[in-house]
Scaffold this motif. Structure first.
Motif, PDB file in Angstrom:
ATOM      1  N   ILE A  14       0.840  -1.203   0.000  1.00 38.36           N
ATOM      2  CA  ILE A  14       0.000   0.000   0.000  1.00 38.36           C
ATOM      3  C   ILE A  14       0.872   1.249   0.000  1.00 38.36           C
ATOM      4  N   GLU A  15       1.938   1.220   0.778  1.00 41.09           N
ATOM      5  CA  GLU A  15       2.871   2.347   0.806  1.00 41.09           C
ATOM      6  C   GLU A  15       3.545   2.540  -0.545  1.00 41.09           C
ATOM      7  N   GLN A  16       3.893   1.445  -1.208  1.00 39.55           N
ATOM      8  CA  GLN A  16       4.513   1.532  -2.526  1.00 39.55           C
ATOM      9  C   GLN A  16       3.562   2.157  -3.543  1.00 39.55           C
ATOM     10  N   ILE A  17       2.302   1.786  -3.468  1.00 34.46           N
ATOM     11  CA  ILE A  17       1.315   2.375  -4.373  1.00 34.46           C
ATOM     12  C   ILE A  17       1.214   3.879  -4.120  1.00 34.46           C
ATOM     13  N   ALA A  18       1.114   4.264  -2.848  1.00 34.64           N
ATOM     14  CA  ALA A  18       0.966   5.680  -2.503  1.00 34.64           C
ATOM     15  C   ALA A  18       2.174   6.495  -2.946  1.00 34.64           C
ATOM     16  N   SER A  19       3.359   5.906  -2.858  1.00 29.41           N
ATOM     17  CA  SER A  19       4.571   6.629  -3.241  1.00 29.41           C
ATOM     18  C   SER A  19       4.615   6.912  -4.738  1.00 29.41           C
ATOM     19  N   ARG A  20       3.855   6.150  -5.513  1.00 25.99           N
ATOM     20  CA  ARG A  20       3.884   6.295  -6.972  1.00 25.99           C
ATOM     21  C   ARG A  20       2.708   7.085  -7.541  1.00 25.99           C
ATOM     22  N   VAL A  21       1.564   7.025  -6.885  1.00 28.75           N
ATOM     23  CA  VAL A  21       0.408   7.741  -7.431  1.00 28.75           C
ATOM     24  C   VAL A  21      -0.055   8.885  -6.532  1.00 28.75           C
ATOM     25  N   GLY A  22       0.492   8.960  -5.326  1.00 28.45           N
ATOM     26  CA  GLY A  22       0.144  10.052  -4.426  1.00 28.45           C
ATOM     27  C   GLY A  22      -0.886   9.645  -3.386  1.00 28.45           C
ATOM     28  N   VAL A  23      -0.732  10.191  -2.205  1.00 28.58           N
ATOM     29  CA  VAL A  23      -1.610   9.853  -1.088  1.00 28.58           C
ATOM     30  C   VAL A  23      -3.050  10.264  -1.376  1.00 28.58           C
ATOM     31  N   ALA A  24      -3.236  11.419  -1.988  1.00 32.11           N
ATOM     32  CA  ALA A  24      -4.596  11.907  -2.236  1.00 32.11           C
ATOM     33  C   ALA A  24      -5.364  10.951  -3.144  1.00 32.11           C
ATOM     34  N   ARG A  25      -4.721  10.445  -4.184  1.00 32.87           N
ATOM     35  CA  ARG A  25      -5.389   9.518  -5.102  1.00 32.87           C
ATOM     36  C   ARG A  25      -5.693   8.186  -4.412  1.00 32.87           C
ATOM     37  N   VAL A  26      -4.772   7.727  -3.571  1.00 35.15           N
ATOM     38  CA  VAL A  26      -5.005   6.482  -2.833  1.00 35.15           C
ATOM     39  C   VAL A  26      -6.153   6.661  -1.843  1.00 35.15           C
ATOM     40  N   ASP A  27      -6.189   7.767  -1.143  1.00 35.31           N
ATOM     41  CA  ASP A  27      -7.282   8.034  -0.209  1.00 35.31           C
ATOM     42  C   ASP A  27      -8.635   8.037  -0.917  1.00 35.31           C
ATOM     43  N   GLU A  28      -8.630   8.502  -2.155  1.00 38.95           N
ATOM     44  CA  GLU A  28      -9.889   8.628  -2.897  1.00 38.95           C
ATOM     45  C   GLU A  28     -10.320   7.318  -3.544  1.00 38.95           C
TER      46      GLU A  28
END
Length: 277
Positions: free
Chosen positions: A76-90
């Motif tokens: 999950i952290e790897q995904i957030a580092s690549r697409v951004g926390v805001a997009r992951v939160d959404e």
């Protein structure tokens, strides 16, 4: 009628060639496959960047136990580092590691994961209700709701359903999940505190039962795809039996034109079962 979001797991070849965009409302990802396939992980990133929803599963159905919790958080952290926390939160929903048919250990696992990662991980949270009886499943749903889940998953093959008297296992599972959701609706006076995600499928016609239920927000199943890969089209009223094959075992399958046509047809019929039109 409320529209349910539909997710159908597919072979890698279909994902990379855009069929998921045509046939589903988002990507249902199995976390353990990130460990073996860079293109599969990249597809998750691409889907999120497109603004489509991703549900990240802990792979318990495929592995028969949940993927390691710390490694799950790592991805999950790897995904957030690549697409951004805001997009992951959404757009990302992750399924917290659970324990099959075990209410107490599932609740404990969810609490432990939240204690360790709740303030560190972006994304929306889902947990799956587990238990050996209907009473345990309802209690598990209640306890998970108090932990602040965004959705709660209901599996297609819970041990509790085996006591139904429909004559065979698949129909017992269909009837059992329908019964459980009816019990939940009655328990909460037809206003659930946390919306539902339906995990998997025994027979696709089951989903006709939920068309009017606004608390069923999303559904995932590879059923129309797996049967399509074996050129088995849905009938107007669904299927009488089910292939006991997991999509993960067909992950590297390259479908031919006839198989693709059957998959597309099955997905269309499945959509008519779950939603209007």
């Amino acid at each position: 009628m409320d529209v349910k979001k539909l997710f159908h797991e597919m072979p890698l070849n279909m994902l990379l060639n855009g069929y998921e965009d045509q046939l589903t409302d988002g990507h249902y990802a199995l976390v353990h496959l990130y460990e073996e396939s860079v293109p599969y992980f990249s597809h998750t990133l691409k889907t999120l960047k497109q603004g489509r929803e991703v549900i990240l599963d802990n792979s318990i159905f495929e592995l028969e136990k949940a993927f390691d919790a710390d490694r799950f958080a790592y991805w999950i952290e790897q995904i957030a580092s690549r697409v951004g926390v805001a997009r992951v939160d959404e757009k990302l929903i992750y399924i917290i590691p659970d324990v099959l048919d075990d209410m107490e250990r599932t609740i404990a696992s969810a609490q432990k994961f939240l204690d360790k990662y709740s303030n560190k991980l972006p994304g929306k949270k889902m947990a799956v209700a587990q238990g050996k009886t209907y009473a345990e499943l309802i209690q598990c749903y209640h306890e998970l709701s108090t932990l602040g889940m965004d959705r709660i998953g209901i599996s297609f093959n819970c041990e509790a359903y085996n006591g139904e008297d429909s004559g065979d296992k698949l129909r017992n599972w269909c009837k059992g999940r329908i019964s459980l959701i009816s019990m939940l609706m009655e328990e909460y006076n037809y206003c659930l505190p946390t919306p539902l995600h339906l995990l998997g499928c025994s027979l696709p016609q089951e989903f006709k039962a939920y068309k009017a239920n606004r608390f069923v927000e999303s559904i995932d199943t590879s059923n129309p795809v797996v049967h399509g890969l074996y050129r088995i089209p849905y009938l107007a009223d669904g299927l009488d039996s089910k292939l006991s094959i997991k999509l993960v075992d067909l992950f590297y399958r390259v479908p031919d034109d006839a198989e693709l046509a059957t998959i597309e047809y099955n997905c269309k019929i499945f959509k008519s079962f779950a939603n209007n039109g």
